[in-house]
Design a protein around this motif. Structure first.
Motif, PDB file in Angstrom:
ATOM      1  N   VAL A  21       0.913  -1.302   0.076  1.00  0.00           N
ATOM      2  CA  VAL A  21      -0.021   0.117   0.001  1.00  0.00           C
ATOM      3  C   VAL A  21       0.786   1.007   0.042  1.00  0.00           C
ATOM      4  CG1 VAL A  21      -1.820   1.366   1.268  1.00  0.00           C
ATOM      5  CG2 VAL A  21      -1.712  -1.162   1.262  1.00  0.00           C
ATOM      6  N   SER A  22       0.467   2.215  -0.811  1.00  0.00           N
ATOM      7  CA  SER A  22       1.244   3.358  -0.858  1.00  0.00           C
ATOM      8  C   SER A  22       0.409   4.560  -1.198  1.00  0.00           C
ATOM      9  CB  SER A  22       2.242   3.210  -2.027  1.00  0.00           C
ATOM     10  OG  SER A  22       2.015   3.336  -3.188  1.00  0.00           O
ATOM     11  N   ALA A  23       0.804   5.702  -1.102  1.00  0.00           N
ATOM     12  CA  ALA A  23      -0.081   6.993  -1.382  1.00  0.00           C
ATOM     13  C   ALA A  23       0.933   7.838  -1.961  1.00  0.00           C
ATOM     14  CB  ALA A  23      -0.752   7.203  -0.165  1.00  0.00           C
ATOM     15  N   ASP A  24       0.437   8.739  -2.823  1.00  0.00           N
ATOM     16  CA  ASP A  24       1.130  10.055  -3.360  1.00  0.00           C
ATOM     17  C   ASP A  24      -0.073  11.134  -3.665  1.00  0.00           C
ATOM     18  OD1 ASP A  24      -0.192   9.322  -5.760  1.00  0.00           O
ATOM     19  OD2 ASP A  24       1.688   8.445  -6.736  1.00  0.00           O
ATOM     20  N   LYS A  25       0.445  12.027  -4.467  1.00  0.00           N
ATOM     21  CA  LYS A  25      -0.618  12.989  -4.698  1.00  0.00           C
ATOM     22  C   LYS A  25      -2.030  12.821  -5.198  1.00  0.00           C
ATOM     23  CE  LYS A  25       2.963  16.635  -5.047  1.00  0.00           C
ATOM     24  NZ  LYS A  25       3.590  17.545  -5.770  1.00  0.00           N
ATOM     25  N   ALA A  26      -1.692  11.787  -6.034  1.00  0.00           N
ATOM     26  CA  ALA A  26      -2.964  11.255  -6.605  1.00  0.00           C
ATOM     27  C   ALA A  26      -4.036  10.284  -5.618  1.00  0.00           C
ATOM     28  CB  ALA A  26      -2.697  10.197  -7.878  1.00  0.00           C
ATOM     29  N   GLY A  27      -3.482   9.993  -4.458  1.00  0.00           N
ATOM     30  CA  GLY A  27      -4.181   9.133  -3.580  1.00  0.00           C
ATOM     31  C   GLY A  27      -3.610   7.805  -3.204  1.00  0.00           C
ATOM     32  N   PRO A  28      -4.370   7.108  -2.736  1.00  0.00           N
ATOM     33  CA  PRO A  28      -3.912   5.701  -2.324  1.00  0.00           C
ATOM     34  C   PRO A  28      -3.680   4.581  -3.409  1.00  0.00           C
ATOM     35  CG  PRO A  28      -6.166   6.013  -1.547  1.00  0.00           C
ATOM     36  CD  PRO A  28      -5.760   7.145  -1.898  1.00  0.00           C
ATOM     37  N   MET A  29      -2.906   3.736  -3.519  1.00  0.00           N
ATOM     38  CA  MET A  29      -2.521   2.520  -4.468  1.00  0.00           C
ATOM     39  C   MET A  29      -2.314   1.313  -3.636  1.00  0.00           C
ATOM     40  SD  MET A  29      -0.075   2.198  -7.335  1.00  0.00           S
ATOM     41  CE  MET A  29       1.585   1.825  -6.293  1.00  0.00           C
ATOM     42  N   LEU A  30      -2.948   0.402  -4.185  1.00  0.00           N
ATOM     43  CA  LEU A  30      -2.494  -1.149  -3.443  1.00  0.00           C
ATOM     44  C   LEU A  30      -2.184  -1.772  -4.846  1.00  0.00           C
ATOM     45  CD1 LEU A  30      -2.813  -3.020  -1.199  1.00  0.00           C
ATOM     46  CD2 LEU A  30      -5.120  -3.503  -1.833  1.00  0.00           C
ATOM     47  N   LYS A  31      -1.138  -2.671  -4.391  1.00  0.00           N
ATOM     48  CA  LYS A  31      -0.520  -3.621  -5.574  1.00  0.00           C
ATOM     49  C   LYS A  31      -0.233  -4.664  -4.701  1.00  0.00           C
ATOM     50  CE  LYS A  31       2.683  -4.077  -9.251  1.00  0.00           C
ATOM     51  NZ  LYS A  31       3.794  -3.601 -10.002  1.00  0.00           N
ATOM     52  N   GLY A  32      -0.801  -5.935  -5.314  1.00  0.00           N
ATOM     53  CA  GLY A  32      -0.694  -7.036  -4.702  1.00  0.00           C
ATOM     54  C   GLY A  32      -0.910  -8.376  -5.319  1.00  0.00           C
ATOM     55  N   THR A  33      -0.501  -9.669  -4.927  1.00  0.00           N
ATOM     56  CA  THR A  33      -1.143 -10.744  -5.682  1.00  0.00           C
ATOM     57  C   THR A  33      -1.971 -11.536  -4.760  1.00  0.00           C
ATOM     58  OG1 THR A  33       0.720 -11.901  -4.618  1.00  0.00           O
ATOM     59  CG2 THR A  33       1.006 -11.194  -6.813  1.00  0.00           C
ATOM     60  N   ALA A  55     -15.693   4.895   0.642  1.00  0.00           N
ATOM     61  CA  ALA A  55     -16.650   5.187  -0.098  1.00  0.00           C
ATOM     62  C   ALA A  55     -16.912   6.267  -1.063  1.00  0.00           C
ATOM     63  CB  ALA A  55     -17.952   4.843   0.769  1.00  0.00           C
ATOM     64  N   GLY A  56     -17.224   6.382  -2.435  1.00  0.00           N
ATOM     65  CA  GLY A  56     -17.312   7.397  -3.049  1.00  0.00           C
ATOM     66  C   GLY A  56     -16.296   7.828  -3.969  1.00  0.00           C
ATOM     67  N   GLN A  57     -15.031   7.060  -3.525  1.00  0.00           N
ATOM     68  CA  GLN A  57     -13.867   7.258  -4.404  1.00  0.00           C
ATOM     69  C   GLN A  57     -14.064   6.388  -5.650  1.00  0.00           C
ATOM     70  OE1 GLN A  57     -10.691   5.891  -1.987  1.00  0.00           O
ATOM     71  NE2 GLN A  57      -9.801   8.351  -1.543  1.00  0.00           N
ATOM     72  N   LYS A  58     -13.392   6.918  -6.879  1.00  0.00           N
ATOM     73  CA  LYS A  58     -13.182   6.342  -7.957  1.00  0.00           C
ATOM     74  C   LYS A  58     -11.874   5.677  -7.905  1.00  0.00           C
ATOM     75  CE  LYS A  58     -13.675   7.035 -13.125  1.00  0.00           C
ATOM     76  NZ  LYS A  58     -14.144   8.110 -14.047  1.00  0.00           N
ATOM     77  N   VAL A  59     -11.861   4.412  -8.241  1.00  0.00           N
ATOM     78  CA  VAL A  59     -10.605   3.509  -8.286  1.00  0.00           C
ATOM     79  C   VAL A  59     -10.473   2.887  -9.594  1.00  0.00           C
ATOM     80  CG1 VAL A  59     -10.608   2.909  -5.923  1.00  0.00           C
ATOM     81  CG2 VAL A  59     -11.825   1.537  -7.393  1.00  0.00           C
ATOM     82  N   ARG A  60      -9.038   2.852 -10.033  1.00  0.00           N
ATOM     83  CA  ARG A  60      -8.821   1.977 -11.214  1.00  0.00           C
ATOM     84  C   ARG A  60      -8.046   0.850 -10.852  1.00  0.00           C
ATOM     85  NH1 ARG A  60      -6.438   6.223 -14.935  1.00  0.00           N
ATOM     86  NH2 ARG A  60      -8.641   6.070 -15.281  1.00  0.00           N
ATOM     87  N   VAL A  61      -8.701  -0.331 -11.686  1.00  0.00           N
ATOM     88  CA  VAL A  61      -7.801  -1.724 -11.563  1.00  0.00           C
ATOM     89  C   VAL A  61      -7.254  -2.104 -12.766  1.00  0.00           C
ATOM     90  CG1 VAL A  61      -8.362  -4.137 -11.317  1.00  0.00           C
ATOM     91  CG2 VAL A  61      -9.791  -2.678 -10.017  1.00  0.00           C
ATOM     92  N   ARG A  62      -5.877  -2.547 -12.470  1.00  0.00           N
ATOM     93  CA  ARG A  62      -4.999  -2.775 -13.763  1.00  0.00           C
ATOM     94  C   ARG A  62      -4.205  -4.111 -13.192  1.00  0.00           C
ATOM     95  NH1 ARG A  62      -7.837  -0.163 -16.172  1.00  0.00           N
ATOM     96  NH2 ARG A  62      -7.446   1.925 -16.916  1.00  0.00           N
ATOM     97  N   GLY A  63      -3.853  -4.860 -14.459  1.00  0.00           N
ATOM     98  CA  GLY A  63      -3.485  -6.180 -14.208  1.00  0.00           C
ATOM     99  C   GLY A  63      -4.378  -7.360 -14.119  1.00  0.00           C
ATOM    100  N   ILE A  99      -4.464  -1.670  -7.587  1.00  0.00           N
ATOM    101  CA  ILE A  99      -5.622  -0.613  -7.511  1.00  0.00           C
ATOM    102  C   ILE A  99      -5.392   0.722  -7.299  1.00  0.00           C
ATOM    103  CG2 ILE A  99      -7.927  -0.218  -6.304  1.00  0.00           C
ATOM    104  CD1 ILE A  99      -8.029  -3.371  -5.858  1.00  0.00           C
ATOM    105  N   SER A 100      -5.717   1.537  -7.812  1.00  0.00           N
ATOM    106  CA  SER A 100      -5.458   3.088  -7.362  1.00  0.00           C
ATOM    107  C   SER A 100      -6.453   4.048  -7.568  1.00  0.00           C
ATOM    108  CB  SER A 100      -4.139   3.543  -8.456  1.00  0.00           C
ATOM    109  OG  SER A 100      -4.462   3.614  -9.661  1.00  0.00           O
ATOM    110  N   GLN A 101      -6.565   5.079  -6.585  1.00  0.00           N
ATOM    111  CA  GLN A 101      -7.602   6.067  -6.790  1.00  0.00           C
ATOM    112  C   GLN A 101      -7.237   6.950  -8.101  1.00  0.00           C
ATOM    113  OE1 GLN A 101      -7.457   8.982  -3.417  1.00  0.00           O
ATOM    114  NE2 GLN A 101      -9.200  10.299  -4.236  1.00  0.00           N
ATOM    115  N   VAL A 102      -8.766   7.267  -8.668  1.00  0.00           N
ATOM    116  CA  VAL A 102      -8.630   8.039  -9.912  1.00  0.00           C
ATOM    117  C   VAL A 102      -9.179   9.360  -9.504  1.00  0.00           C
ATOM    118  CG1 VAL A 102      -9.499   8.206 -12.288  1.00  0.00           C
ATOM    119  CG2 VAL A 102      -8.847   6.270 -11.289  1.00  0.00           C
ATOM    120  N   GLN A 103      -8.313  10.467  -9.821  1.00  0.00           N
ATOM    121  CA  GLN A 103      -8.905  11.919  -9.526  1.00  0.00           C
ATOM    122  C   GLN A 103      -9.965  12.327 -10.581  1.00  0.00           C
ATOM    123  OE1 GLN A 103      -7.786  13.528  -6.695  1.00  0.00           O
ATOM    124  NE2 GLN A 103      -6.429  11.783  -6.358  1.00  0.00           N
TER     125      GLN A 103
END
Length: 103
Positions: A21-33, A55-63, A99-103
């Motif tokens: 789990v990490s976060a930057d200016k774009a918001g939280p991001m989770l990467k894992g198996t 709840a209410g956040q838009k997230v993007r799933v990749r992979g 999975i990352s937050q989309v602005q």
């Protein structure tokens, strides 16, 4: 030696199923198996890292072979997200999913 080998094997296993789990200016991001998908609207994480999304956040799933797209979080808990649209296809954990937050 036996104890050392057992520790090394356990260490290798944890790296294969690790979530980061990490976060930057774009918001939280989770990467894992450890991330899986259940038919309907559920994204699950056996590593319990999904509570970083609200709840209410838009997230993007990749992979994901079947579920790479944008969703809106309806409910959030450490081990699962319920998302809309409810078009999630069943997919087991294993591939590295981001999975990352989309602005």
């Amino acid at each position: 030696r036996t104890n050392g080998n057992m520790k090394a094997a356990a260490g290798n296993m944890s790296r294969r199923t690790q979530s980061n789990v990490s976060a930057d200016k774009a918001g939280p991001m989770l990467k894992g198996t450890t991330i899986s998908f259940s038919s309907g609207a559920t994204i699950a994480d056996s590593g319990n890292g999904l509570a970083v999304f609200a709840a209410g956040q838009k997230v993007r799933v990749r992979g994901s072979a079947a579920n790479s797209r944008d969703y809106v979080v309806a409910t959030s808990a450490a081990g699962s997200l319920t998302v809309t649209p409810a078009v999630v296809q069943t997919e087991s954990a294993g591939a590295a999913i981001t999975i990352s937050q989309v602005q």
